[in-house]
Design a protein around this motif. Sequence first.
Motif, short mmCIF file in Angstrom:
data_model
loop_
_atom_site.label_atom_id
_atom_site.label_comp_id
_atom_site.label_asym_id
_atom_site.label_seq_id
_atom_site.Cartn_x
_atom_site.Cartn_y
_atom_site.Cartn_z
N ASP A 1 2.90 20.50 -115.88
CA ASP A 1 3.27 19.10 -116.08
C ASP A 1 4.69 18.83 -115.58
O ASP A 1 4.96 17.80 -114.97
CB ASP A 1 3.15 18.73 -117.56
N ALA A 2 5.60 19.79 -115.87
CA ALA A 2 6.98 19.62 -115.41
C ALA A 2 7.06 19.64 -113.89
O ALA A 2 7.80 18.86 -113.28
CB ALA A 2 7.86 20.72 -116.01
N GLU A 3 6.28 20.53 -113.26
CA GLU A 3 6.27 20.58 -111.80
C GLU A 3 5.73 19.28 -111.21
O GLU A 3 6.26 18.76 -110.22
CB GLU A 3 5.43 21.77 -111.31
N ARG A 4 4.65 18.76 -111.82
CA ARG A 4 4.11 17.48 -111.34
C ARG A 4 5.12 16.36 -111.52
O ARG A 4 5.27 15.51 -110.64
CB ARG A 4 2.81 17.17 -112.07
N ALA A 5 5.81 16.38 -112.68
CA ALA A 5 6.83 15.34 -112.90
C ALA A 5 7.96 15.45 -111.89
O ALA A 5 8.43 14.44 -111.35
CB ALA A 5 7.38 15.45 -114.33
N ARG A 6 8.40 16.71 -111.60
CA ARG A 6 9.46 16.88 -110.60
C ARG A 6 8.99 16.45 -109.22
O ARG A 6 9.75 15.84 -108.45
CB ARG A 6 9.92 18.35 -110.58
N ALA A 7 7.73 16.76 -108.90
CA ALA A 7 7.20 16.34 -107.59
C ALA A 7 7.13 14.82 -107.50
O ALA A 7 7.47 14.23 -106.46
CB ALA A 7 5.81 16.96 -107.36
N ASP A 8 6.71 14.18 -108.60
CA ASP A 8 6.67 12.71 -108.60
C ASP A 8 8.06 12.12 -108.43
O ASP A 8 8.26 11.15 -107.69
CB ASP A 8 6.03 12.20 -109.89
N LEU A 9 9.04 12.72 -109.13
CA LEU A 9 10.42 12.23 -109.00
C LEU A 9 10.95 12.44 -107.59
O LEU A 9 11.65 11.58 -107.04
CB LEU A 9 11.32 12.94 -110.02
N ALA A 10 10.61 13.60 -107.00
CA ALA A 10 11.07 13.87 -105.63
C ALA A 10 10.46 12.87 -104.65
O ALA A 10 11.15 12.36 -103.75
CB ALA A 10 10.71 15.30 -105.22
N ARG A 11 9.14 12.59 -104.83
CA ARG A 11 8.52 11.59 -103.94
C ARG A 11 9.13 10.21 -104.14
O ARG A 11 9.38 9.49 -103.17
CB ARG A 11 7.02 11.56 -104.20
N ALA A 12 9.37 9.85 -105.42
CA ALA A 12 9.98 8.55 -105.69
C ALA A 12 11.39 8.48 -105.09
O ALA A 12 11.78 7.46 -104.52
CB ALA A 12 10.02 8.29 -107.19
N HIS A 13 12.14 9.59 -105.21
CA HIS A 13 13.49 9.61 -104.64
C HIS A 13 13.46 9.49 -103.11
O HIS A 13 14.25 8.75 -102.52
CB HIS A 13 14.20 10.91 -105.03
N ALA A 14 12.51 10.22 -102.50
CA ALA A 14 12.40 10.13 -101.04
C ALA A 14 12.02 8.71 -100.61
O ALA A 14 12.55 8.18 -99.62
CB ALA A 14 11.36 11.13 -100.54
N ASP A 15 11.11 8.09 -101.37
CA ASP A 15 10.73 6.71 -101.04
C ASP A 15 11.93 5.77 -101.20
O ASP A 15 12.14 4.87 -100.37
CB ASP A 15 9.59 6.25 -101.95
N ASP A 16 12.71 5.99 -102.26
CA ASP A 16 13.89 5.14 -102.48
C ASP A 16 14.91 5.32 -101.35
O ASP A 16 15.50 4.35 -100.87
CB ASP A 16 14.54 5.46 -103.82
N VAL A 17 15.13 6.59 -100.96
CA VAL A 17 16.09 6.85 -99.88
C VAL A 17 15.63 6.20 -98.58
O VAL A 17 16.41 5.57 -97.86
CB VAL A 17 16.29 8.37 -99.69
#
Length: 413
Positions: free
Chosen positions: A188-204
Amino acid sequence: MVTPRRLAALTRWLRTPPRGPAADRAYSLTILLAGLALLALDVKMLGTDQPVVAAPGGATPWQVAILLLGTSVLLAKRRRPVLVLVAVTLLVVADVLLGGSLGMYLVLFDALFTVARAAGRRARAVVLGVLVSLVLAVLVTTVALGASPRDVVQLTLVAGSLLLPPWWWGSDVRRSELLAAEQSRRADAERARADLARAHADDVARIAALDRDRAVQDERARMARDLHDVVAGHLSAVAIHAEAALAGPPDEPRDRAALAAARAGSLAALAEMRSMILVLRAGADADAATAPAGLSRVADLDVDVVGDVPADLPTAVDHAAFRILQEAATNARKHGTGPAAVRFAADGDDLEMVVENALRTDALPVDPALTSSTGLQTMRERATALGGTLTAAPTGTVWRVHVRLPLRPGDER
């Protein structure tokens, strides 16, 4: 037929048995039926035929009652595992006094298993200490009673095999469940980190796109303001000449000269207006004023001019060339090792400008997601708006910007 798949399924079931009230009722009913069958077959736990305590009406009815009570107590094992174990232990002691039965041992087995699997850390430590003490007590008691070494070892092993296996199995199931829960939390933590990374990349990426759009809008607004200043100058000249012609008495030579000057200024203004329409975009701030920019201000830039600077260029071309050169000089300061060198060539149709600067060899790579790269985009936007072209690329250790601008912006080429 026992297949490898069925054996694997049975192993998984033994390691992680089902849980829940329905499973608890099924276990209790199964133990009750097995215990009743063993009592009917007169299978004793201790291997003795005579009870320690004589019970009215015989031992079997009492053992059936104790078994029924024990299996009923097991229904509360999930909520109160330690209390259930204490109650079951007392019932087992009473059953042993009546001769003992394997059914009550199964009840004790399930109670010990539940404590090892579900009780708290302190309770498990206390119960394990009691179990080990009981096994050691059997060893010490048999030795003290003068039993033979064979009997001592045999009775100690029997006590250990009766008390310790349910505890070992329950502890193993507990470890498996904790490991599965930890793996699930990590997933779950890995999925949450992956979601945050994707969201961060989208924001950037979104911020970079907004920066590029904003830079293009600002650059086009500045181009429009520059052209506005020049057009205003031409129209002011037209108004001055017309006012001078109207101020005095009629004079044909003077009036014709004023009209000629007004016509020339009007044509120049129309040409500049045509260029301005090509680059002006709705929403730009056209109220701000900036000083007109042109190649006459090349001396203000940190560049080395090779050859002559062309003069008498159309205003739109003059402004665009200066702004492109200004941006190229800025990029040279950021990424190069010295001032850029620029050379011009103008024929009857185009203005050609080449800007070169040496690249750094020790520069660290930059993440493309962290730079908007608006400089090249705005330079290319200026050239394209006038119908020209711009290329920028490294050639060996030199960065080269090649610009070609038509001297008649807006003409169909």
